[in-house]
Design an enzyme around this catalytic site. Structure first.
Site, mmCIF file in Angstrom:
data_model
loop_
_atom_site.group_PDB
_atom_site.id
_atom_site.type_symbol
_atom_site.label_atom_id
_atom_site.label_comp_id
_atom_site.label_asym_id
_atom_site.label_seq_id
_atom_site.Cartn_x
_atom_site.Cartn_y
_atom_site.Cartn_z
ATOM 1 N N ARG A 46 0.856 -1.190 0.000
ATOM 2 C CA ARG A 46 0.000 0.000 0.000
ATOM 3 C C ARG A 46 0.889 1.235 0.000
ATOM 4 O O ARG A 46 2.011 1.190 0.509
ATOM 5 C CB ARG A 46 -0.871 0.041 1.266
ATOM 6 C CG ARG A 46 -2.081 -0.858 1.243
ATOM 7 C CD ARG A 46 -2.837 -0.696 2.549
ATOM 8 N NE ARG A 46 -3.381 0.651 2.710
ATOM 9 C CZ ARG A 46 -4.638 0.987 2.451
ATOM 10 N NH1 ARG A 46 -5.493 0.082 2.037
ATOM 11 N NH2 ARG A 46 -5.051 2.221 2.630
ATOM 12 N N GLU B 222 18.255 -9.139 -1.034
ATOM 13 C CA GLU B 222 17.379 -8.311 -0.194
ATOM 14 C C GLU B 222 17.589 -8.663 1.279
ATOM 15 O O GLU B 222 17.664 -7.794 2.146
ATOM 16 C CB GLU B 222 15.901 -8.542 -0.563
ATOM 17 C CG GLU B 222 15.520 -8.061 -1.947
ATOM 18 C CD GLU B 222 14.024 -8.190 -2.217
ATOM 19 O OE1 GLU B 222 13.221 -8.009 -1.281
ATOM 20 O OE2 GLU B 222 13.653 -8.483 -3.366
ATOM 21 N N LEU C 267 1.826 4.866 1.396
ATOM 22 C CA LEU C 267 1.620 5.559 2.669
ATOM 23 C C LEU C 267 1.125 6.979 2.425
ATOM 24 O O LEU C 267 1.553 7.644 1.490
ATOM 25 C CB LEU C 267 2.919 5.632 3.462
ATOM 26 C CG LEU C 267 3.557 4.311 3.873
ATOM 27 C CD1 LEU C 267 4.754 4.583 4.773
ATOM 28 C CD2 LEU C 267 2.574 3.391 4.573
ATOM 29 N N HIS D 20 12.939 -2.556 -2.312
ATOM 30 C CA HIS D 20 12.309 -2.702 -3.624
ATOM 31 C C HIS D 20 13.185 -3.609 -4.491
ATOM 32 O O HIS D 20 14.413 -3.459 -4.502
ATOM 33 C CB HIS D 20 12.145 -1.329 -4.287
ATOM 34 C CG HIS D 20 11.465 -1.409 -5.611
ATOM 35 N ND1 HIS D 20 10.114 -1.644 -5.729
ATOM 36 C CD2 HIS D 20 11.957 -1.345 -6.873
ATOM 37 C CE1 HIS D 20 9.794 -1.693 -7.010
ATOM 38 N NE2 HIS D 20 10.891 -1.517 -7.720
HETATM 39 C C1 GAR Z 1 10.164 -8.447 -1.958
HETATM 40 O O1 GAR Z 1 10.777 -8.892 -3.142
HETATM 41 C C2 GAR Z 1 10.149 -6.930 -1.907
HETATM 42 O O2 GAR Z 1 11.295 -6.349 -2.457
HETATM 43 C C3 GAR Z 1 8.936 -6.640 -2.739
HETATM 44 O O3 GAR Z 1 7.989 -7.590 -2.337
HETATM 45 C C4 GAR Z 1 8.670 -8.778 -1.954
HETATM 46 C C5 GAR Z 1 8.192 -9.161 -0.577
HETATM 47 O O4 GAR Z 1 8.706 -10.423 -0.233
HETATM 48 N N1 GAR Z 1 8.457 -5.309 -2.520
HETATM 49 C C6 GAR Z 1 7.959 -4.555 -3.494
HETATM 50 O O5 GAR Z 1 7.833 -4.925 -4.645
HETATM 51 C C7 GAR Z 1 7.536 -3.163 -3.052
HETATM 52 N N2 GAR Z 1 7.430 -2.299 -4.169
HETATM 53 P P1 GAR Z 1 8.657 -10.918 1.267
HETATM 54 O O6 GAR Z 1 7.193 -10.768 1.732
HETATM 55 O O7 GAR Z 1 9.050 -12.356 1.188
HETATM 56 O O8 GAR Z 1 9.588 -10.077 2.083
#
Ligand code: GAR
Length: 218
Positions: free
Chosen positions: A95, A178, A97, A113
């Site tokens: 979402r 990440e 903010l 990201h």
């Molecule tokens: C991750 O790859 C994160 O970078 C991405 O969602 C995934 C969550 O994975 N976030 C986005 O795309 C935000 N724009 P997780 O729930 O296993 O941490």
């Protein structure tokens, strides 16, 4: 709760592997912080289960029908403040903010990201990188501002894009990185190492020590 530790509020919408990496780093002591609360807008997000297993309060705040962003954020803010959160970490939170939350935590909201921003902001960043033909992609931890994935960059990690990749294999390669850089970025905030110079965030990536600096004259 220990007083000298940074209190994290982690916002999720899904499986929560980044949340898990943060919980693990806090437990291992590589991150001088503790997760004070995990919040999800999705009731069956697996990350809520991860929080419960770690003994962390897990709160679901589903959006109400017709609710305005500011109203929803006010409810989030109540929970964050009730748990004395110092730093908000978006970890797969899907979402946007609102201003009120941003104003309550200036320079105190991070996001991860799955691309090398400013390339490929928004949804399905891994697929976008692949379809664009990028040969290198990666992930970015940044401060959150009013835009979508536009805030000042704290840390990035790059991964190669192979000919054989599809969106899933690329996403998996990025995800591994990440899990490294998010706890590291939180630790940089915990140690108060970061400073701003315009859009640049300095202190997270010091340069190599040049030989002339390393050798003391005398
Ligand atoms: C991750 O790859 C994160 O970078 C991405 O969602 C995934 C969550 O994975 N976030 C986005 O795309 C935000 N724009 P997780 O729930 O296993 O941490």
């Amino acid at each position: 709760m220990l007083n000298d530790m940074l209190n994290l509020g982690v916002l999720i919408s899904g499986r929560g592997t980044n949340l898990q990496a943060i919980l693990d780093a806090c437990a291992a002591g590589t991150c001088a912080a503790q997760v004070a609360v995990v919040l999800s807008n999705v009731a069956d997000a697996y990350g809520l289960e991860r929080a419960r297993r770690a003994g962390v309060p897990a709160v679901c705040v589903p959006a109400r029908k017709g609710e305005r962003r500011e109203e929803y954020d006010a409810r989030l803010l109540e929970v964050l403040q009730a748990h004395e959160v110092d730093l908000v970490c978006l970890a797969g939170y899907m979402r946007i903010l609102g201003k009120r939350l941003l104003a309550a935590y200036p320079q105190r909201i991070l996001n991860i990201h799955p691309s090398l921003l400013p390339a490929f902001p928004g949804l399905e960043a891994q697929r976008a990188a692949l379809e664009h033909g990028a040969k290198v992609s990666g992930c970015t931890v940044h401060f959150v501002d009013e835009g979508v994935d536009t805030g000042p960059i704290i840390l990035q990690a790059a991964v190669p894009v192979y000919d054989e990749d599809d969106a899933e294999t690329l996403a998996a390669r990025i995800l591994e990185r990440e899990h490294e850089i998010y706890p590291r970025a939180i630790q940089l905030v915990a140690e108060n190492r970061l400073r701003r110079q315009g859009r640049r965030v300095l202190g997270g990536q010091p340069g190599p020590v040049s030989p002339s600096m390393a050798v003391k004259e005398g």
